[in-house]
Design an enzyme around this catalytic site. Structure first.
Site, PDB file in Angstrom:
ATOM      1  N   LYS A 235      55.437  20.175 -12.469  1.00 60.95           N
ATOM      2  CA  LYS A 235      56.473  19.663 -12.376  1.00 60.95           C
ATOM      3  C   LYS A 235      56.487  18.695 -13.395  1.00 60.95           C
ATOM      4  CE  LYS A 235      59.583  20.785 -11.257  1.00 60.95           C
ATOM      5  NZ  LYS A 235      61.336  21.611 -11.382  1.00 60.95           N
TER       6      LYS A 235
ATOM      7  N   GLY B 185      66.972  30.303 -11.433  1.00 57.00           N
ATOM      8  CA  GLY B 185      66.945  29.523  -9.869  1.00 57.00           C
ATOM      9  C   GLY B 185      67.646  29.320  -8.744  1.00 57.00           C
ATOM     10  N   GLY B 186      69.482  30.486  -9.375  1.00 54.33           N
ATOM     11  CA  GLY B 186      70.758  30.018  -8.415  1.00 54.33           C
ATOM     12  C   GLY B 186      70.579  31.076  -7.299  1.00 54.33           C
ATOM     13  N   ALA B 187      68.786  32.116  -6.975  1.00 54.50           N
ATOM     14  CA  ALA B 187      69.053  33.163  -5.971  1.00 54.50           C
ATOM     15  C   ALA B 187      68.147  31.794  -4.715  1.00 54.50           C
ATOM     16  CB  ALA B 187      68.467  33.840  -5.799  1.00 54.50           C
ATOM     17  N   GLY B 188      67.706  30.029  -5.179  1.00 55.40           N
ATOM     18  CA  GLY B 188      66.817  29.880  -4.478  1.00 55.40           C
ATOM     19  C   GLY B 188      67.289  28.224  -3.177  1.00 55.40           C
ATOM     20  N   PHE B 189      67.069  27.619  -2.581  1.00 55.55           N
ATOM     21  CA  PHE B 189      68.042  26.687  -1.420  1.00 55.55           C
ATOM     22  C   PHE B 189      68.596  25.917  -2.992  1.00 55.55           C
ATOM     23  CE2 PHE B 189      66.534  22.378   0.571  1.00 55.55           C
ATOM     24  CZ  PHE B 189      68.080  22.766   1.061  1.00 55.55           C
ATOM     25  N   ILE B 190      68.307  24.788  -3.236  1.00 58.56           N
ATOM     26  CA  ILE B 190      69.486  24.096  -4.239  1.00 58.56           C
ATOM     27  C   ILE B 190      69.955  24.910  -5.390  1.00 58.56           C
ATOM     28  CG2 ILE B 190      69.347  22.224  -5.343  1.00 58.56           C
ATOM     29  CD1 ILE B 190      66.584  21.370  -3.980  1.00 58.56           C
ATOM     30  N   GLY B 191      69.527  25.861  -5.857  1.00 61.47           N
ATOM     31  CA  GLY B 191      70.384  26.323  -6.894  1.00 61.47           C
ATOM     32  C   GLY B 191      71.564  26.948  -6.886  1.00 61.47           C
TER      33      GLY B 191
ATOM     34  N   GLU C  71      58.230  14.209  -6.504  1.00 70.10           N
ATOM     35  CA  GLU C  71      56.843  14.383  -6.542  1.00 70.10           C
ATOM     36  C   GLU C  71      56.152  13.686  -7.204  1.00 70.10           C
ATOM     37  OE1 GLU C  71      55.276  17.275  -4.078  1.00 70.10           O
ATOM     38  OE2 GLU C  71      57.170  17.254  -2.463  1.00 70.10           O
TER      39      GLU C  71
ATOM     40  N   THR D  44      61.388  16.788  -9.819  1.00 75.30           N
ATOM     41  CA  THR D  44      61.410  16.179  -8.314  1.00 75.30           C
ATOM     42  C   THR D  44      60.678  15.018  -8.377  1.00 75.30           C
ATOM     43  OG1 THR D  44      60.569  16.462  -6.529  1.00 75.30           O
ATOM     44  CG2 THR D  44      58.805  17.444  -8.627  1.00 75.30           C
TER      45      THR D  44
HETATM   46  P1  NAD Z   1      63.375  27.530  -4.063  1.00 76.84           P
HETATM   47  O1  NAD Z   1      62.460  28.167  -4.080  1.00 76.84           O
HETATM   48  O2  NAD Z   1      64.383  27.930  -3.120  1.00 76.84           O
HETATM   49  O3  NAD Z   1      64.204  28.341  -5.610  1.00 76.84           O
HETATM   50  C1  NAD Z   1      63.573  28.617  -6.518  1.00 76.84           C
HETATM   51  C2  NAD Z   1      64.211  30.058  -7.071  1.00 76.84           C
HETATM   52  O4  NAD Z   1      63.523  30.046  -8.567  1.00 76.84           O
HETATM   53  C3  NAD Z   1      64.196  31.203  -6.461  1.00 76.84           C
HETATM   54  O5  NAD Z   1      65.593  31.795  -6.040  1.00 76.84           O
HETATM   55  C4  NAD Z   1      62.856  32.059  -7.542  1.00 76.84           C
HETATM   56  O6  NAD Z   1      63.355  33.254  -7.218  1.00 76.84           O
HETATM   57  C5  NAD Z   1      63.632  31.247  -8.723  1.00 76.84           C
HETATM   58  N1  NAD Z   1      62.600  31.693  -9.320  1.00 76.84           N
HETATM   59  C6  NAD Z   1      61.319  31.559  -9.060  1.00 76.84           C
HETATM   60  N2  NAD Z   1      59.926  31.845 -10.248  1.00 76.84           N
HETATM   61  C7  NAD Z   1      61.155  32.555 -10.879  1.00 76.84           C
HETATM   62  C8  NAD Z   1      60.547  32.994 -12.051  1.00 76.84           C
HETATM   63  N3  NAD Z   1      59.246  32.872 -13.457  1.00 76.84           N
HETATM   64  N4  NAD Z   1      61.737  33.276 -13.316  1.00 76.84           N
HETATM   65  C9  NAD Z   1      62.975  33.432 -12.327  1.00 76.84           C
HETATM   66  N5  NAD Z   1      63.592  32.504 -11.078  1.00 76.84           N
HETATM   67  C10 NAD Z   1      62.851  32.562 -10.680  1.00 76.84           C
HETATM   68  O7  NAD Z   1      63.337  25.586  -4.808  1.00 76.84           O
HETATM   69  P2  NAD Z   1      64.321  24.658  -4.110  1.00 76.84           P
HETATM   70  O8  NAD Z   1      63.924  23.693  -3.567  1.00 76.84           O
HETATM   71  O9  NAD Z   1      65.805  24.992  -4.634  1.00 76.84           O
HETATM   72  O10 NAD Z   1      64.056  23.625  -5.758  1.00 76.84           O
HETATM   73  C11 NAD Z   1      64.541  24.782  -7.213  1.00 76.84           C
HETATM   74  C12 NAD Z   1      64.335  23.370  -7.465  1.00 76.84           C
HETATM   75  O11 NAD Z   1      64.688  21.640  -8.118  1.00 76.84           O
HETATM   76  C13 NAD Z   1      63.064  23.380  -8.200  1.00 76.84           C
HETATM   77  O12 NAD Z   1      62.623  22.761  -9.847  1.00 76.84           O
HETATM   78  C14 NAD Z   1      62.024  22.319  -7.244  1.00 76.84           C
HETATM   79  O13 NAD Z   1      60.882  21.774  -8.129  1.00 76.84           O
HETATM   80  C15 NAD Z   1      63.486  21.510  -7.477  1.00 76.84           C
HETATM   81  N6  NAD Z   1      63.401  19.546  -6.467  1.00 76.84           N
HETATM   82  C16 NAD Z   1      63.370  20.793  -5.253  1.00 76.84           C
HETATM   83  C17 NAD Z   1      63.550  19.257  -4.255  1.00 76.84           C
HETATM   84  C18 NAD Z   1      63.374  19.966  -2.636  1.00 76.84           C
HETATM   85  O14 NAD Z   1      63.528  19.068  -1.819  1.00 76.84           O
HETATM   86  N7  NAD Z   1      63.044  21.783  -2.544  1.00 76.84           N
HETATM   87  C19 NAD Z   1      63.721  18.419  -4.596  1.00 76.84           C
HETATM   88  C20 NAD Z   1      63.190  17.876  -5.890  1.00 76.84           C
HETATM   89  C21 NAD Z   1      63.367  18.777  -6.365  1.00 76.84           C
HETATM   90  O1  DAU Z   2      60.054  15.270  -2.754  1.00 76.00           O
HETATM   91  C1  DAU Z   2      60.629  16.622  -3.086  1.00 76.00           C
HETATM   92  C2  DAU Z   2      60.019  17.640  -2.771  1.00 76.00           C
HETATM   93  O2  DAU Z   2      59.889  17.427  -1.351  1.00 76.00           O
HETATM   94  C3  DAU Z   2      60.496  19.187  -3.409  1.00 76.00           C
HETATM   95  O3  DAU Z   2      59.867  18.773  -4.851  1.00 76.00           O
HETATM   96  C4  DAU Z   2      59.550  20.246  -2.658  1.00 76.00           C
HETATM   97  O4  DAU Z   2      59.780  21.443  -3.723  1.00 76.00           O
HETATM   98  C5  DAU Z   2      59.827  20.611  -1.717  1.00 76.00           C
HETATM   99  O5  DAU Z   2      59.438  21.543  -1.695  1.00 76.00           O
HETATM  100  C6  DAU Z   2      59.692  19.228  -0.835  1.00 76.00           C
HETATM  101  O6  DAU Z   2      57.692  18.817  -0.361  1.00 76.00           O
HETATM  102  P1  DAU Z   2      57.470  18.819   0.275  1.00 76.00           P
HETATM  103  O7  DAU Z   2      56.282  18.443   0.093  1.00 76.00           O
HETATM  104  O8  DAU Z   2      57.824  16.812   0.800  1.00 76.00           O
HETATM  105  O9  DAU Z   2      58.476  19.530   1.488  1.00 76.00           O
HETATM  106  P2  DAU Z   2      57.813  19.727   2.738  1.00 76.00           P
HETATM  107  O10 DAU Z   2      58.822  20.750   3.813  1.00 76.00           O
HETATM  108  O11 DAU Z   2      57.018  21.170   2.975  1.00 76.00           O
HETATM  109  O12 DAU Z   2      57.066  18.875   3.850  1.00 76.00           O
HETATM  110  C7  DAU Z   2      57.495  18.033   4.023  1.00 76.00           C
HETATM  111  C8  DAU Z   2      56.865  16.861   4.952  1.00 76.00           C
HETATM  112  O13 DAU Z   2      56.073  17.447   6.046  1.00 76.00           O
HETATM  113  C9  DAU Z   2      55.581  16.589   4.290  1.00 76.00           C
HETATM  114  O14 DAU Z   2      55.128  15.372   4.317  1.00 76.00           O
HETATM  115  C10 DAU Z   2      54.057  17.743   4.519  1.00 76.00           C
HETATM  116  C11 DAU Z   2      55.153  17.517   6.103  1.00 76.00           C
HETATM  117  N1  DAU Z   2      55.115  19.034   6.906  1.00 76.00           N
HETATM  118  C12 DAU Z   2      55.176  19.642   6.482  1.00 76.00           C
HETATM  119  C13 DAU Z   2      55.385  21.329   6.471  1.00 76.00           C
HETATM  120  C14 DAU Z   2      55.943  22.708   6.264  1.00 76.00           C
HETATM  121  C15 DAU Z   2      54.569  18.807   8.437  1.00 76.00           C
HETATM  122  O15 DAU Z   2      54.096  17.954   8.886  1.00 76.00           O
HETATM  123  N2  DAU Z   2      54.363  20.052   8.987  1.00 76.00           N
HETATM  124  C16 DAU Z   2      54.808  21.639   7.923  1.00 76.00           C
HETATM  125  O16 DAU Z   2      54.151  22.207   8.816  1.00 76.00           O
END
Ligand code: NAD
Ligand code: DAU
Length: 353
Positions: free
Chosen positions: A162, A7-13, A135, A133
């Site tokens: 998850k 998942g290195g092309a994603g946000f956190i990756g 969550e 996460t």
């Molecule tokens: P993201 O959606 O930005 O990126 C996910 C990446 O995984 C993408 O590059 C996508 O192409 C890749 N991917 C999806 N399905 C795949 C598959 N089947 N095979 C290979 N690659 C695949 O996600 P993120 O926000 O960077 O989150 C990364 C990790 O961190 C996730 O496991 C998420 O649950 C966890 N996490 C995210 C948050 C957050 O706030 N974004 C917080 C806590 C934990």
């Molecule tokens: O807590 C960690 C999680 O945070 C990660 O595991 C998830 O991958 C990540 O997407 C994030 O989940 P949330 O559901 O908390 O994030 P999101 O940005 O979708 O929403 C944040 C808060 O804002 C949530 O309470 C819903 C609200 N929201 C979201 C969107 C997209 C709105 O009010 N309006 C919106 O348009």
């Protein structure tokens, strides 16, 4: 040090890959399927670096994973690939079960087989960090924090998938003695965040003069962490965390959603003024089904045991983030053409695709 990142092309990756290659000088293989959320332009600063390589593959593909382990021969795996958006999981849950549960299972098995064949020294040093996460813990009331010991109680198809993957990872540690560590982090924000999530969606809608959708009353609380602080935490946990343990990661930055949106509006009023204040664009919309009220992380274990501290406060991090989106339209404009910010996550029928 050779690190296989999924998942290195994603946000956190991508933040993690940039950190490992540019700050740590590690050799990194990025395995990513490049779903809608995977963006190679987030990796421009490492793309030509000899320490970095990329393989497009699905983590559910056992043969492809086996081949990647055999050719790259990692010292460490950092598993981030996942379907990550709660709203998308409400309208179509199947891909979440496939990638998050079956994909994690496939990674654990491929890694375990490879690890079993290592010589004793490499075997002892090997680590598999499963990135998860907060969550999975469900929803908090007005008081209290999520600790590593909090019982799992997931609300959405995303968080349930998850939670399932976390249980698999922990079972592989207990049953096979496989060196797994699990991290559970709160909401991340920062550069290269796909504009479906609250913060980037609000910034881009505001810039384009579109409504800023706030679910319900906007009083749900999230605990925000700047993505680069998370990347450092993950590296530290993989390096020094104890096998079989869980580490919560969070920045002690609780904010109500409405306050997050208002903060972004205020920053944009200064950085990109328009005739009316941006706050006038705020629109309260139908709530998310099963919407968790509050998340808040107790990161004491990570702080005391491994000495980690977040560098950014919410105020410094959000200002950097808004500035980054203003300066980097080249990154988000193509994504915005494919996904224009329309409402996701109102269930039209069953789960399914
Ligand atoms: P993201 O959606 O930005 O990126 C996910 C990446 O995984 C993408 O590059 C996508 O192409 C890749 N991917 C999806 N399905 C795949 C598959 N089947 N095979 C290979 N690659 C695949 O996600 P993120 O926000 O960077 O989150 C990364 C990790 O961190 C996730 O496991 C998420 O649950 C966890 N996490 C995210 C948050 C957050 O706030 N974004 C917080 C806590 C934990
Ligand atoms: O807590 C960690 C999680 O945070 C990660 O595991 C998830 O991958 C990540 O997407 C994030 O989940 P949330 O559901 O908390 O994030 P999101 O940005 O979708 O929403 C944040 C808060 O804002 C949530 O309470 C819903 C609200 N929201 C979201 C969107 C997209 C709105 O009010 N309006 C919106 O348009």
């Amino acid at each position: 040090m050779r690190v296989l990142v999924t998942g290195g092309a994603g946000f956190i990756g991508s933040a993690l890959v940039r950190h490992l290659v540019l700050e740590k000088g590690y050799e990194v293989l990025n395995i990513d399927k490049l779903t809608y959320a995977g963006t190679l332009t987030s990796l421009q600063t490492v793309a030509d670096n000899p320490l970095y390589s990329f393989r497009r593959a699905d983590i559910c593909d056992a043969l492809a994973m086996e081949a990647a382990f055999e050719s790259f021969r990692p010292d460490r795996v950092m598993h981030l690939a996942a379907e990550s958006h709660v709203d998308r999981s409400i309208t179509g849950s199947r891909q979440f079960i496939e990638t998050n549960v079956i994909g994690t299972y496939t990674m654990l098995e491929a890694a375990r087989r490879y690890w079993q064949g290592l010589a004793d020294r490499e075997k002892d040093a090997f680590r598999f960090l499963h990135v998860s996460t907060d969550e999975v813990y469900g929803s908090l009331g007005a008081e209290g924090l999520f600790a590593e010991t909090t019982a799992y109680d997931p609300s959405s198809p995303y968080s349930a998938s998850k939670a399932g993957s976390d249980f698999l990872a922990k079972a592989w540690a207990r049953t096979y003695g496989f060196p797994v560590i699990v991290s559970n982090c709160s909401n991340n924000y920062g550069p290269y965040h796909f504009p479906e999530k609250l913060i980037p969606l609000t910034i881009l809608n505001a810039l384009e003069g579109k409504p800023l959708p706030v679910y319900g009353k906007g009083d749900n609380i999230r605990d925000w962490l700047f993505v680069e602080d998370h990347a450092r935490a993950l590296d530290l946990i993989a390096e020094r965390g104890r096998i079989g343990e869980t580490y919560n990661v969070g920045g002690r930055n609780e904010r109500r959603n409405i306050d997050v949106v208002r903060t972004i509006c205020a920053l944009l009023d200064t950085m990109a003024p328009r005739r009316e204040p941006h706050e006038a664009l705020i629109t309260f919309v139908t709530d998310r089904p099963g919407h968790d009220a509050r998340y808040a992380i107790d990161a004491t274990k990570l702080e005391t045991e491994l000495g980690w501290r977040a560098i950014e406060t919410f105020d410094t991090g959000i200002e950097k983030t808004v500035r980054w989106y203003l300066d980097n339209a080249w990154w988000w404009e193509p994504l915005r053409r494919d996904y224009d910010g329309r409402r996701l996550g109102l269930p039209a029928g069953g789960g399914g695709r």
